[in-house]
Design a protein around this motif. Structure first.
Motif, PDB file in Angstrom:
ATOM      1  N   ASP A  87      29.840  85.064  63.727  1.00 13.72           N
ATOM      2  CA  ASP A  87      30.716  85.033  62.551  1.00 13.72           C
ATOM      3  C   ASP A  87      30.977  83.558  62.233  1.00 13.72           C
ATOM      4  OD1 ASP A  87      32.887  84.945  60.813  1.00 13.72           O
ATOM      5  OD2 ASP A  87      33.883  86.669  61.722  1.00 13.72           O
ATOM      6  N   VAL A  88      30.536  83.104  61.063  1.00 13.52           N
ATOM      7  CA  VAL A  88      30.624  81.674  60.742  1.00 13.52           C
ATOM      8  C   VAL A  88      32.063  81.192  60.569  1.00 13.52           C
ATOM      9  CG1 VAL A  88      28.341  81.671  59.642  1.00 13.52           C
ATOM     10  CG2 VAL A  88      30.407  81.953  58.220  1.00 13.52           C
ATOM     11  N   SER A  89      33.010  82.120  60.457  1.00 14.35           N
ATOM     12  CA  SER A  89      34.406  81.694  60.297  1.00 14.35           C
ATOM     13  C   SER A  89      35.060  81.408  61.651  1.00 14.35           C
ATOM     14  CB  SER A  89      35.207  82.758  59.539  1.00 14.35           C
ATOM     15  OG  SER A  89      35.370  83.916  60.331  1.00 14.35           O
ATOM     16  N   LYS A  90      34.320  81.623  62.734  1.00 15.90           N
ATOM     17  CA  LYS A  90      34.863  81.361  64.077  1.00 15.90           C
ATOM     18  C   LYS A  90      34.154  80.164  64.691  1.00 15.90           C
ATOM     19  CE  LYS A  90      36.696  85.867  64.785  1.00 15.90           C
ATOM     20  NZ  LYS A  90      36.055  87.175  64.683  1.00 15.90           N
ATOM     21  N   GLU A  91      34.925  79.123  64.930  1.00 17.76           N
ATOM     22  CA  GLU A  91      34.342  77.855  65.388  1.00 17.76           C
ATOM     23  C   GLU A  91      33.461  78.031  66.632  1.00 17.76           C
ATOM     24  OE1 GLU A  91      37.250  74.841  66.258  1.00 17.76           O
ATOM     25  OE2 GLU A  91      35.718  73.358  66.739  1.00 17.76           O
ATOM     26  N   GLU A  92      33.945  78.814  67.609  1.00 12.71           N
ATOM     27  CA  GLU A  92      33.167  78.941  68.853  1.00 12.71           C
ATOM     28  C   GLU A  92      31.865  79.696  68.616  1.00 12.71           C
ATOM     29  OE1 GLU A  92      36.174  80.070  68.229  1.00 12.71           O
ATOM     30  OE2 GLU A  92      36.190  82.212  68.620  1.00 12.71           O
ATOM     31  N   GLU A  93      31.842  80.575  67.628  1.00  8.26           N
ATOM     32  CA  GLU A  93      30.596  81.298  67.336  1.00  8.26           C
ATOM     33  C   GLU A  93      29.605  80.397  66.591  1.00  8.26           C
ATOM     34  OE1 GLU A  93      30.998  85.370  66.050  1.00  8.26           O
ATOM     35  OE2 GLU A  93      32.793  85.641  67.289  1.00  8.26           O
ATOM     36  N   VAL A  94      30.133  79.454  65.832  1.00 12.93           N
ATOM     37  CA  VAL A  94      29.258  78.467  65.181  1.00 12.93           C
ATOM     38  C   VAL A  94      28.610  77.579  66.245  1.00 12.93           C
ATOM     39  CG1 VAL A  94      29.182  76.484  63.607  1.00 12.93           C
ATOM     40  CG2 VAL A  94      30.535  78.519  63.005  1.00 12.93           C
ATOM     41  N   ARG A  95      29.433  77.153  67.216  1.00 15.70           N
ATOM     42  CA  ARG A  95      28.867  76.350  68.318  1.00 15.70           C
ATOM     43  C   ARG A  95      27.783  77.134  69.037  1.00 15.70           C
ATOM     44  NH1 ARG A  95      33.667  72.754  70.789  1.00 15.70           N
ATOM     45  NH2 ARG A  95      31.991  72.134  72.157  1.00 15.70           N
ATOM     46  N   LYS A  96      28.014  78.442  69.167  1.00 12.08           N
ATOM     47  CA  LYS A  96      27.027  79.296  69.859  1.00 12.08           C
ATOM     48  C   LYS A  96      25.695  79.324  69.103  1.00 12.08           C
ATOM     49  CE  LYS A  96      27.027  83.850  69.541  1.00 12.08           C
ATOM     50  NZ  LYS A  96      27.327  85.286  69.622  1.00 12.08           N
ATOM     51  N   TYR A  97      25.747  79.511  67.773  1.00 13.69           N
ATOM     52  CA  TYR A  97      24.461  79.595  67.072  1.00 13.69           C
ATOM     53  C   TYR A  97      23.751  78.243  67.044  1.00 13.69           C
ATOM     54  CZ  TYR A  97      25.980  78.188  62.194  1.00 13.69           C
ATOM     55  OH  TYR A  97      26.431  77.532  61.062  1.00 13.69           O
ATOM     56  N   VAL A  98      24.532  77.169  67.023  1.00 12.91           N
ATOM     57  CA  VAL A  98      23.909  75.833  67.057  1.00 12.91           C
ATOM     58  C   VAL A  98      23.273  75.604  68.435  1.00 12.91           C
ATOM     59  CG1 VAL A  98      24.336  73.341  66.900  1.00 12.91           C
ATOM     60  CG2 VAL A  98      25.473  74.914  65.301  1.00 12.91           C
ATOM     61  N   ASN A 125      14.807  72.954  70.391  1.00 10.92           N
ATOM     62  CA  ASN A 125      15.008  71.518  70.676  1.00 10.92           C
ATOM     63  C   ASN A 125      15.411  70.636  69.515  1.00 10.92           C
ATOM     64  OD1 ASN A 125      14.801  70.895  73.432  1.00 10.92           O
ATOM     65  ND2 ASN A 125      12.649  71.569  73.336  1.00 10.92           N
ATOM     66  N   ARG A 126      15.460  71.157  68.334  1.00 12.80           N
ATOM     67  CA  ARG A 126      15.882  70.348  67.188  1.00 12.80           C
ATOM     68  C   ARG A 126      16.310  71.250  66.039  1.00 12.80           C
ATOM     69  NH1 ARG A 126      12.684  66.282  65.838  1.00 12.80           N
ATOM     70  NH2 ARG A 126      12.953  66.528  63.595  1.00 12.80           N
ATOM     71  N   ILE A 127      16.941  70.658  65.032  1.00 11.86           N
ATOM     72  CA  ILE A 127      17.256  71.388  63.794  1.00 11.86           C
ATOM     73  C   ILE A 127      16.904  70.463  62.630  1.00 11.86           C
ATOM     74  CG2 ILE A 127      19.057  72.433  62.375  1.00 11.86           C
ATOM     75  CD1 ILE A 127      20.588  73.138  64.948  1.00 11.86           C
ATOM     76  N   ASP A 128      15.902  70.859  61.862  1.00 11.09           N
ATOM     77  CA  ASP A 128      15.466  70.018  60.737  1.00 11.09           C
ATOM     78  C   ASP A 128      16.175  70.379  59.435  1.00 11.09           C
ATOM     79  OD1 ASP A 128      13.235  68.542  62.076  1.00 11.09           O
ATOM     80  OD2 ASP A 128      12.537  70.597  62.390  1.00 11.09           O
ATOM     81  N   GLY A 129      16.447  71.669  59.279  1.00  7.05           N
ATOM     82  CA  GLY A 129      17.032  72.112  58.016  1.00  7.05           C
ATOM     83  C   GLY A 129      18.105  73.156  58.263  1.00  7.05           C
ATOM     84  N   PHE A 130      19.116  73.143  57.431  1.00 10.82           N
ATOM     85  CA  PHE A 130      20.246  74.058  57.588  1.00 10.82           C
ATOM     86  C   PHE A 130      20.593  74.657  56.229  1.00 10.82           C
ATOM     87  CE2 PHE A 130      25.117  74.162  58.407  1.00 10.82           C
ATOM     88  CZ  PHE A 130      25.071  75.512  58.711  1.00 10.82           C
ATOM     89  N   TYR A 131      20.387  75.971  56.110  1.00  8.39           N
ATOM     90  CA  TYR A 131      20.775  76.672  54.885  1.00  8.39           C
ATOM     91  C   TYR A 131      22.120  77.356  55.171  1.00  8.39           C
ATOM     92  CZ  TYR A 131      20.157  79.617  50.678  1.00  8.39           C
ATOM     93  OH  TYR A 131      20.312  80.235  49.454  1.00  8.39           O
ATOM     94  N   ILE A 167      25.302  68.383  61.895  1.00 10.28           N
ATOM     95  CA  ILE A 167      25.021  67.007  61.461  1.00 10.28           C
ATOM     96  C   ILE A 167      24.815  66.051  62.652  1.00 10.28           C
ATOM     97  CG2 ILE A 167      25.960  64.961  60.276  1.00 10.28           C
ATOM     98  CD1 ILE A 167      27.016  66.887  58.100  1.00 10.28           C
ATOM     99  N   PRO A 168      25.620  66.135  63.729  1.00 10.50           N
ATOM    100  CA  PRO A 168      25.368  65.198  64.847  1.00 10.50           C
ATOM    101  C   PRO A 168      23.947  65.305  65.404  1.00 10.50           C
ATOM    102  CG  PRO A 168      27.506  66.247  65.098  1.00 10.50           C
ATOM    103  CD  PRO A 168      26.828  66.943  63.956  1.00 10.50           C
ATOM    104  N   ILE A 169      23.397  66.521  65.405  1.00  7.90           N
ATOM    105  CA  ILE A 169      22.025  66.715  65.901  1.00  7.90           C
ATOM    106  C   ILE A 169      21.040  66.041  64.945  1.00  7.90           C
ATOM    107  CG2 ILE A 169      20.248  68.482  66.301  1.00  7.90           C
ATOM    108  CD1 ILE A 169      22.751  70.315  67.065  1.00  7.90           C
TER     109      ILE A 169
END
Ligand code: NAD
Length: 267
Positions: free
Chosen positions: A72-83, A91-97, A136-138
C-alpha cells in the motif's frame, strides 16, 4: 543502421518500478515497458489483480523479468518494502512510474467527508512522496534515474466535486518541480503526466457516479468537450510514459505534460 535503430528497444535492460500496476494506466505501461525490454517490479495493494497483471505481461512477453510486490503506497514501511525488494531482485532502479492513485468520492467541498479527504491525500500525495523519498537516493548513487509522477488535468485546474483529488494532484505537480530542481544535477530527471479522461476502471467508476442509470451517456457527454471527441486509451498514455522513462528524456525536467487530446487548451 536505419533498420537496426528502428529495432532498438527504448528500455532495454532498464529496471522499472510501477505502482498501481494491477490495472488501468499502470498495467498498460507495464505491457509497453515489457515490449521495450524493461525488467519490471510491479507494485499494487490488490494482490489478486497484481498476480493476474503479471501473468498478462508474461503471456505477451514471456522473456520479460517481472517481480511483484504487494504494498500500500500510503504506508511508509510498505514503500520501503517495495523499494528494498526491487533492489534485492535487480540491484538497481532506472525508472519509476509513480502512478498509484484514487479519485475519492464526488461531493462539494462543503459536504466532503473528512475521512475520505484524508485517504485521498494519504495515497495520492503521501504515496507519491514516499516513493520519491526512497527511490531518489538509489538513483542519485547511480547518477541516473527517470521518474514519472502521475498528476492529472486536475493537477492543472479545478474539477467540480473533487477537492481532495485536485489538491493532491496539484501537490504531485509541485513535488515534481522540486524533485527536478533538487536532483537534476545527479542525472535524475523527474516529470509528471496530466492525463485527461482515459478509459480505465477508475474513469468507468466516475461515470457510474455521475449517471448510475446510464454511465455510457455520461461518457458520451464528457467526450463532446474534447477536441478529439473521444476519451483517451491507456496505451496512448503508456507511449508518452515510456519516452519519459527512457534515456531520451534527458532534458525535459520538472514538467507536467497534459495527455488529454488538447482539452486543457479549451478551459
Ligand atoms: P485504476 O483505478 O484503474 O487503477 C489504479 C491502480 O492503483 C489499481 O490497481 C489500484 O489497486 C492501485 N492502487 C490504488 N491505491 C493504491 C495504494 N494505496 N497502494 C497500492 N496500489 C494502489 O486507475 P487509473 O485510471 O489507472 O489511474 C492511475 C493513475 O492515473 C491515478 O493516479 C489516477 O489519479 C491517474 N489519472 C487517471 C486518469 C484517467 O482518466 N484514468 C486521469 C488522470 C489521472
Amino acid at each position: 543502421i536505419g533498420l537496426k535503430r528502428m529495432g532498438m528497444k527504448k528500455l532495454e535492460n532498464k529496471v522499472i518500478v510501477i505502482t498501481g500496476a494491477a490495472m488501468g494506466l499502470g498495467l498498460a505501461a507495464a505491457q509497453e515497458a515489457a515490449k521495450q525490454g524493461a525488467q519490471l517490479s510491479l507494485v499494487d495493494y490488490n494482490e489478486k489483480a497484481l498476480g493476474e497483471a503479471k501473468q498478462a505481461v508474461l503471456q505477451e512477453y514471456p522473456d520479460a523479468k517481472v517481480i511483484t510486490v504487494t504494498a500500500d503506497v500510503s504506508k511508509e514501511e510498505e514503500v520501503r518494502k517495495y523499494v528494498d525488494e526491487t533492489v534485492k531482485a535487480f540491484n538497481r532502479i532506472d525508472g519509476f512510474y509513480n502512478n498509484a492513485g484514487i479519485e475519492g468520492k464526488q461531493a462539494l467541498m462543503t459536504e466532503y467527508d473528512v475521512a475520505v479527504f484524508r485517504k485521498v491525500i494519504d495515497i495520492n500525495l503521501m504515496g507519491v512522496f514516499y516513493g520519491m523519498r526512497y527511490i531518489i537516493p538509489i538513483m542519485q548513487k547511480q547518477q541516473y534515474g527517470r521518474i514519472v509522477n502521475v498528476a492529472s488535468v486536475g493537477g492543472i485546474r479545478g474539477v467540480l466535486n473533487q477537492t481532495p483529488y485536485v489538491a493532491s494532484k496539484h501537490a504531485v505537480s509541485g513535488m515534481t518541480k522540486n524533485a527536478a530542481l533538487e536532483f537534476g544535477r545527479y542525472g535524475v530527471i523527474t516529470n509528471a503526466i496530466a492525463p485527461g479522461a482515459i478509459l480505465t476502471p477508475m474513469v468507468a467508476e466516475a461515470f457510474r457516479q455521475v449517471n448510475p442509470d446510464d454511465p455510457k451517456a455520461a461518457e458520451t457527454e464528457y467526450a463532446k468537450a474534447n477536441p478529439t471527441k473521444r476519451l483517451g486509451l491507456p496505451e496512448e498514455v503508456a507511449k508518452v510514459v515510456i519516452f519519459l522513462l527512457s534515456e531520451d528524456a534527458s532534458y525535459v525536467n520538472g514538467q507536467t505534460i497534459a495527455i488529454d487530446g488538447g482539452e486543457s487548451n479549451t478551459y
